[in-house]
Design a protein around this motif. Structure first.
Motif, mmCIF file in Angstrom:
data_model
loop_
_atom_site.group_PDB
_atom_site.id
_atom_site.type_symbol
_atom_site.label_atom_id
_atom_site.label_comp_id
_atom_site.label_asym_id
_atom_site.label_seq_id
_atom_site.Cartn_x
_atom_site.Cartn_y
_atom_site.Cartn_z
ATOM 1 N N ASP A 217 0.856 -1.180 0.000
ATOM 2 C CA ASP A 217 0.000 0.000 0.000
ATOM 3 C C ASP A 217 0.894 1.232 0.000
ATOM 4 O OD1 ASP A 217 -1.770 2.045 0.409
ATOM 5 O OD2 ASP A 217 -2.737 1.164 2.168
ATOM 6 N N LEU A 218 0.932 1.933 -1.125
ATOM 7 C CA LEU A 218 1.841 3.055 -1.297
ATOM 8 C C LEU A 218 1.251 4.399 -0.885
ATOM 9 C CD1 LEU A 218 3.383 2.237 -4.815
ATOM 10 C CD2 LEU A 218 4.263 1.642 -2.550
ATOM 11 N N ASP A 219 0.002 4.438 -0.475
ATOM 12 C CA ASP A 219 -0.656 5.721 -0.250
ATOM 13 C C ASP A 219 0.091 6.579 0.762
ATOM 14 O OD1 ASP A 219 -2.564 5.197 -2.117
ATOM 15 O OD2 ASP A 219 -4.135 4.636 -0.690
ATOM 16 N N ALA A 220 0.400 6.042 1.932
ATOM 17 C CA ALA A 220 1.082 6.835 2.953
ATOM 18 C C ALA A 220 2.505 7.165 2.520
ATOM 19 C CB ALA A 220 1.094 6.079 4.282
ATOM 20 N N PHE A 221 3.151 6.256 1.823
ATOM 21 C CA PHE A 221 4.518 6.476 1.367
ATOM 22 C C PHE A 221 4.590 7.665 0.418
ATOM 23 C CE2 PHE A 221 8.400 5.529 -1.048
ATOM 24 C CZ PHE A 221 9.272 5.141 -0.036
ATOM 25 N N LYS A 222 3.519 7.853 -0.362
ATOM 26 C CA LYS A 222 3.508 8.928 -1.354
ATOM 27 C C LYS A 222 3.138 10.279 -0.760
ATOM 28 C CE LYS A 222 0.946 6.511 -4.260
ATOM 29 N NZ LYS A 222 0.220 6.055 -5.476
ATOM 30 N N ALA A 223 3.136 10.397 0.586
ATOM 31 C CA ALA A 223 2.986 11.719 1.202
ATOM 32 C C ALA A 223 4.164 12.609 0.813
ATOM 33 C CB ALA A 223 2.898 11.579 2.721
ATOM 34 N N GLU A 224 5.312 12.003 0.553
ATOM 35 C CA GLU A 224 6.453 12.679 -0.047
ATOM 36 C C GLU A 224 6.552 12.215 -1.500
ATOM 37 O OE1 GLU A 224 10.174 13.543 2.499
ATOM 38 O OE2 GLU A 224 9.582 11.498 2.994
ATOM 39 N N PRO A 225 7.254 12.971 -2.348
ATOM 40 C CA PRO A 225 7.497 12.463 -3.696
ATOM 41 C C PRO A 225 8.149 11.083 -3.642
ATOM 42 C CG PRO A 225 8.130 14.765 -3.548
ATOM 43 C CD PRO A 225 7.813 14.327 -2.151
ATOM 44 N N ALA A 226 7.699 10.190 -4.486
ATOM 45 C CA ALA A 226 8.176 8.808 -4.462
ATOM 46 C C ALA A 226 8.546 8.359 -5.863
ATOM 47 C CB ALA A 226 7.108 7.880 -3.878
ATOM 48 N N ILE A 227 9.614 7.588 -5.937
ATOM 49 C CA ILE A 227 10.026 6.929 -7.173
ATOM 50 C C ILE A 227 9.787 5.434 -6.999
ATOM 51 C CG2 ILE A 227 11.943 6.372 -8.707
ATOM 52 C CD1 ILE A 227 13.227 9.028 -7.893
ATOM 53 N N LEU A 228 8.973 4.880 -7.863
ATOM 54 C CA LEU A 228 8.725 3.442 -7.862
ATOM 55 C C LEU A 228 9.615 2.801 -8.915
ATOM 56 C CD1 LEU A 228 7.018 0.934 -7.014
ATOM 57 C CD2 LEU A 228 5.383 1.588 -8.812
ATOM 58 N N TYR A 229 10.324 1.744 -8.521
ATOM 59 C CA TYR A 229 11.121 1.002 -9.501
ATOM 60 C C TYR A 229 10.643 -0.454 -9.527
ATOM 61 C CZ TYR A 229 13.763 -0.808 -5.501
ATOM 62 O OH TYR A 229 14.114 -1.405 -4.318
ATOM 63 N N LEU A 230 10.649 -1.040 -10.710
ATOM 64 C CA LEU A 230 10.162 -2.399 -10.922
ATOM 65 C C LEU A 230 11.037 -3.083 -11.963
ATOM 66 C CD1 LEU A 230 6.377 -1.480 -11.246
ATOM 67 C CD2 LEU A 230 7.406 -2.664 -9.282
ATOM 68 N N GLU A 231 11.157 -4.397 -11.849
ATOM 69 C CA GLU A 231 11.874 -5.161 -12.878
ATOM 70 C C GLU A 231 11.157 -6.483 -13.097
ATOM 71 O OE1 GLU A 231 13.846 -8.062 -12.353
ATOM 72 O OE2 GLU A 231 13.613 -8.187 -10.179
ATOM 73 N N ASN A 232 11.169 -6.915 -14.358
ATOM 74 C CA ASN A 232 10.441 -8.116 -14.751
ATOM 75 C C ASN A 232 11.377 -9.305 -14.836
ATOM 76 O OD1 ASN A 232 8.441 -9.861 -15.919
ATOM 77 N ND2 ASN A 232 9.352 -9.447 -17.920
ATOM 78 N N CYS A 233 10.996 -10.392 -14.174
ATOM 79 C CA CYS A 233 11.781 -11.623 -14.225
ATOM 80 C C CYS A 233 11.292 -12.545 -15.331
ATOM 81 C CB CYS A 233 11.728 -12.328 -12.874
ATOM 82 S SG CYS A 233 12.569 -13.942 -12.858
ATOM 83 N N GLU A 234 10.041 -12.998 -15.258
ATOM 84 C CA GLU A 234 9.577 -14.074 -16.132
ATOM 85 C C GLU A 234 8.369 -13.723 -16.986
ATOM 86 O OE1 GLU A 234 10.846 -17.875 -13.314
ATOM 87 O OE2 GLU A 234 8.784 -17.146 -13.236
ATOM 88 N N LEU A 235 7.745 -12.595 -16.754
ATOM 89 C CA LEU A 235 6.490 -12.317 -17.441
ATOM 90 C C LEU A 235 6.714 -12.041 -18.924
ATOM 91 C CD1 LEU A 235 4.851 -9.931 -14.820
ATOM 92 C CD2 LEU A 235 4.380 -12.368 -15.153
ATOM 93 N N ALA A 236 5.894 -12.674 -19.771
ATOM 94 C CA ALA A 236 5.873 -12.374 -21.193
ATOM 95 C C ALA A 236 5.189 -11.021 -21.395
ATOM 96 C CB ALA A 236 5.144 -13.477 -21.948
ATOM 97 N N PRO A 237 5.284 -10.422 -22.580
ATOM 98 C CA PRO A 237 4.750 -9.065 -22.766
ATOM 99 C C PRO A 237 3.316 -8.878 -22.301
ATOM 100 C CG PRO A 237 6.138 -9.603 -24.616
ATOM 101 C CD PRO A 237 6.062 -10.848 -23.774
ATOM 102 N N CYS A 238 2.409 -9.805 -22.606
ATOM 103 C CA CYS A 238 1.023 -9.624 -22.152
ATOM 104 C C CYS A 238 0.925 -9.688 -20.638
ATOM 105 C CB CYS A 238 0.108 -10.657 -22.810
ATOM 106 S SG CYS A 238 -0.242 -10.309 -24.555
ATOM 107 N N GLY A 239 1.789 -10.493 -20.005
ATOM 108 C CA GLY A 239 1.821 -10.527 -18.548
ATOM 109 C C GLY A 239 2.324 -9.220 -17.963
#
Length: 331
Positions: A217-239
């Motif tokens: 739940d990112l709502d409280a975290f985003k009380a300050e500016p937030a940068i979300l980072y993500l990386e994909n391991c196994e998902l195909a493009p539609c995933g």
């Protein structure tokens, strides 16, 4: 919740090693021993858990055994860091058994790694206020071609903050041994850009299923500016499309200062008629009102940066494919 940062590790400190997701097959025990010996050579005491050197049903042990050992190490004041050997598939089973409110009352300790380790680290930051370190896994330490990432990881553990990092000049893939590729971090819409905010994120494969739960739940975290980072391991493009679109529908992508995507190690389009990975990103993310950086040194396609969840970060991406990342505790 305020973010609290673990103190730098000192020689003599105890580091617990437990596989709260996938364990280590016997044929890889030699590599594990090399990693543990590297910690010992740096002056640390290694406390080896019982949930480590076996692997059955995609886990090191039963969920009950993994949870009990993880709780013991999290609450043991003598343990200064927990370094799982790597990720896996089944860390999600442990979340309901962890008392994050109680952990929020304790001094933070280091938890570091990536992949399924994100399943624990993101909630520790969001719900207990512990800064957690996304970077190379313990099993990467003996690999000499990982020096770029390993040095930043160890520097973060031993100084309290990752050093300034630029993109590595080359990257490589597991499925194409011996080949290296030019590394170009870029903005999804092209050009140059800058983002600043508190870091949070991890592996898309394991964090996307947590949307709508108390554990991501990112709502409280985003009380300050937030940068979300993500990386994909196994998902195909539609995933990838479904995972990112689901995060967007849930509101997780609202109000960010920026989004950073690591290189994908999942399969790309099988042919020209199928949706490509790039097409999936554009379909899911077009129209976001902030910079979206892609192909960053994060995750399952090495080498990788170390990112401290909860740190204030500045990421600059230059049009020629270069990037600079700086992190600090205070805004």
């Amino acid at each position: 919740m305020p973010i609290r940062f673990p103190a730098p590790l000192q020689p003599g400190d105890a580091i617990a090693v437990t596989a709260f997701s996938s364990g280590i097959h016997p044929q890889l025990h030699g590599r594990l021993d090399d990693a543990l010996n590297e910690l010992r050579e740096r002056g640390y005491r290694v406390v080896e858990g019982e949930c480590l050197r076996e692997e059955k049903h995609d886990a090191s042990a039963s969920a009950a055994a993994r949870l009990a050992e993880l709780r013991r190490f999290l609450f043991d004041p003598g343990i200064r860091a927990i370094l799982p050997p790597w990720g896996g598939e089944r860390a999600i089973e442990l979340l309901p058994g962890l008392d994050f409110a109680a952990l929020a009352e304790l001094p933070p300790k280091w938890v570091a790694g990536f992949s399924d380790v994100s399943t624990l680290m993101a909630p520790l930051t969001l719900r207990a206020g512990w800064a957690t370190l996304h970077g190379p896994n313990l099993m990467d330490l003996p690999l000499k071609d990982r020096a770029f990432g390993n040095e930043a990881l160890l520097a973060a553990l031993e100084t309290g903050m990752p050093p300034a990092q630029a993109q590595h000049g080359r990257y490589w893939r597991w499925d194409e041994p011996g080949r290296q590729f030019a590394n170009r971090v870029r903005l999804l819409g092209g050009g140059s850009g800058k983002m600043e905010g508190r870091l949070i994120g991890g592996c898309l494969d394991v964090l996307a299923p947590l949307q709508g739960t108390p554990y991501f739940d990112l709502d409280a975290f985003k009380a300050e500016p937030a940068i979300l980072y993500l990386e994909n391991c196994e998902l195909a493009p539609c995933g990838v499309l479904r995972a990112l679109a689901g995060l967007r529908l849930s509101g997780a992508l609202d109000g960010l200062a920026g989004l950073v995507l690591g290189r994908s190690s999942g399969p790309d389009a099988a042919d020209g008629d199928a949706l490509s990975y790039e097409g999936a990103l554009r379909a899911a993310l077009d129209g976001l009102p902030y910079p979206v950086a892609v192909d960053a040194d994060i995750g399952h396609v090495p080498p990788q940066w170390s990112l401290l969840n909860g740190a204030w970060a500045t990421l600059e991406v230059f049009g020629e494919g270069e990037a600079r990342l700086a992190q600090r505790a205070a805004r």
